[in-house]
Write a protein that holds these residues in place. Structure first.
Motif, PDB file in Angstrom:
ATOM      1  N   GLN A   1       0.847  -1.195   0.000  1.00  0.00           N
ATOM      2  CA  GLN A   1       0.000   0.000   0.000  1.00  0.00           C
ATOM      3  C   GLN A   1       0.879   1.239   0.000  1.00  0.00           C
ATOM      4  O   GLN A   1       1.908   1.285   0.665  1.00  0.00           O
ATOM      5  N   VAL A   2       0.482   2.233  -0.796  1.00  0.00           N
ATOM      6  CA  VAL A   2       1.239   3.468  -0.933  1.00  0.00           C
ATOM      7  C   VAL A   2       0.424   4.619  -0.369  1.00  0.00           C
ATOM      8  O   VAL A   2      -0.767   4.727  -0.632  1.00  0.00           O
ATOM      9  N   ARG A   3       1.085   5.468   0.390  1.00  0.00           N
ATOM     10  CA  ARG A   3       0.435   6.665   0.922  1.00  0.00           C
ATOM     11  C   ARG A   3       1.231   7.885   0.510  1.00  0.00           C
ATOM     12  O   ARG A   3       2.473   7.863   0.501  1.00  0.00           O
ATOM     13  N   MET A   4       0.524   8.950   0.159  1.00  0.00           N
ATOM     14  CA  MET A   4       1.166  10.168  -0.318  1.00  0.00           C
ATOM     15  C   MET A   4       0.582  11.387   0.367  1.00  0.00           C
ATOM     16  O   MET A   4      -0.624  11.451   0.580  1.00  0.00           O
ATOM     17  N   VAL A  23       5.456  13.533  -0.374  1.00  0.00           N
ATOM     18  CA  VAL A  23       6.205  12.486   0.322  1.00  0.00           C
ATOM     19  C   VAL A  23       5.447  11.176   0.177  1.00  0.00           C
ATOM     20  O   VAL A  23       4.254  11.105   0.490  1.00  0.00           O
ATOM     21  N   VAL A  24       6.146  10.163  -0.311  1.00  0.00           N
ATOM     22  CA  VAL A  24       5.536   8.864  -0.569  1.00  0.00           C
ATOM     23  C   VAL A  24       6.044   7.856   0.456  1.00  0.00           C
ATOM     24  O   VAL A  24       7.251   7.719   0.648  1.00  0.00           O
ATOM     25  N   THR A  25       5.124   7.182   1.108  1.00  0.00           N
ATOM     26  CA  THR A  25       5.497   6.109   2.016  1.00  0.00           C
ATOM     27  C   THR A  25       4.782   4.834   1.575  1.00  0.00           C
ATOM     28  O   THR A  25       3.692   4.882   1.008  1.00  0.00           O
ATOM     29  N   ASP A  29       6.148  -4.334   0.998  1.00  0.00           N
ATOM     30  CA  ASP A  29       5.893  -5.022  -0.258  1.00  0.00           C
ATOM     31  C   ASP A  29       5.760  -4.078  -1.442  1.00  0.00           C
ATOM     32  O   ASP A  29       5.631  -4.525  -2.576  1.00  0.00           O
ATOM     33  N   SER A  30       5.755  -2.804  -1.174  1.00  0.00           N
ATOM     34  CA  SER A  30       5.596  -1.824  -2.245  1.00  0.00           C
ATOM     35  C   SER A  30       6.941  -1.211  -2.580  1.00  0.00           C
ATOM     36  O   SER A  30       7.761  -0.995  -1.704  1.00  0.00           O
ATOM     37  N   ARG A  31       7.148  -0.910  -3.802  1.00  0.00           N
ATOM     38  CA  ARG A  31       8.391  -0.299  -4.264  1.00  0.00           C
ATOM     39  C   ARG A  31       8.036   1.023  -4.950  1.00  0.00           C
ATOM     40  O   ARG A  31       8.086   1.149  -6.156  1.00  0.00           O
ATOM     41  N   ALA A  32       7.650   1.980  -4.127  1.00  0.00           N
ATOM     42  CA  ALA A  32       7.141   3.228  -4.690  1.00  0.00           C
ATOM     43  C   ALA A  32       8.150   3.921  -5.584  1.00  0.00           C
ATOM     44  O   ALA A  32       7.778   4.650  -6.504  1.00  0.00           O
ATOM     45  N   ASN A  33       9.447   3.719  -5.326  1.00  0.00           N
ATOM     46  CA  ASN A  33      10.436   4.385  -6.162  1.00  0.00           C
ATOM     47  C   ASN A  33      10.530   3.764  -7.553  1.00  0.00           C
ATOM     48  O   ASN A  33      11.295   4.232  -8.391  1.00  0.00           O
ATOM     49  N   PHE A 114      -4.083   6.113 -12.911  1.00  0.00           N
ATOM     50  CA  PHE A 114      -3.364   6.176 -11.636  1.00  0.00           C
ATOM     51  C   PHE A 114      -4.228   5.643 -10.505  1.00  0.00           C
ATOM     52  O   PHE A 114      -5.383   6.026 -10.341  1.00  0.00           O
ATOM     53  N   ALA A 115      -3.626   4.753  -9.710  1.00  0.00           N
ATOM     54  CA  ALA A 115      -4.385   4.012  -8.709  1.00  0.00           C
ATOM     55  C   ALA A 115      -4.389   4.668  -7.333  1.00  0.00           C
ATOM     56  O   ALA A 115      -5.347   4.504  -6.572  1.00  0.00           O
ATOM     57  N   SER A 116      -3.328   5.398  -6.993  1.00  0.00           N
ATOM     58  CA  SER A 116      -3.215   5.947  -5.636  1.00  0.00           C
ATOM     59  C   SER A 116      -3.106   7.460  -5.694  1.00  0.00           C
ATOM     60  O   SER A 116      -2.441   8.010  -6.578  1.00  0.00           O
TER      61      SER A 116
END
Length: 127
Positions: A1-4, A23-25, A29-33, A114-116
């Motif tokens: 899960q990605v939070r921004m 800022v992305v956290t 399991d997520s590789r936001a970069n 875009f999903a998030s």
């Protein structure tokens, strides 16, 4: 899960500049970069529109209305997305949203791609 979470919005006069940050956290399991990231905006009474996007290879795409004035960039180590906005115009006014998608390549500036999404930061440009 990605939070921004976006920041950097504010009120400026025509011709002014602002720098937005996102800022992305993410969980382990997520590789936001490795995601495609983008900025969208929405003015009152109008549909949300794409502003700029950047993929993991630093390729970029801009809406025609902001080309030459805005610059999108990312710090993949810190997981921060930026939008440098110069020569601002009243028509740039709106809520600016950070968006991401797991696909790493450069995506079209379409909301449906875009999903998030972050909660947004307000930008107001006065004449």
């Amino acid at each position: 899960q990605v939070r921004m979470v976006e920041s950097g919005g504010g009120s400026v006069q025509t011709g002014g500049s602002l720098r937005l940050s996102c800022v992305v956290t993410s969980d382990s399991d997520s590789r936001a970069n490795r995601y495609c990231m983008a900025w969208f905006r929405q003015a009152p009474g109008k549909e949300r529109e794409g502003v700029a996007a950047i993929d993991v290879f630093a390729q970029t795409r801009y809406a025609d209305s902001v080309k030459g004035r805005f610059n999108i960039s990312r710090d993949k180590e810190k997981n921060i997305l930026y939008l440098e906005m110069n020569s601002l115009k009243p028509e740039d006014t709106g809520m600016y949203y950070c968006a991401s998608d797991k696909r790493p390549w450069l995506l079209p500036l379409r909301v449906s791609d875009f999903a998030s999404w972050g909660p947004g930061t307000q930008v107001t440009v006065s004449s």
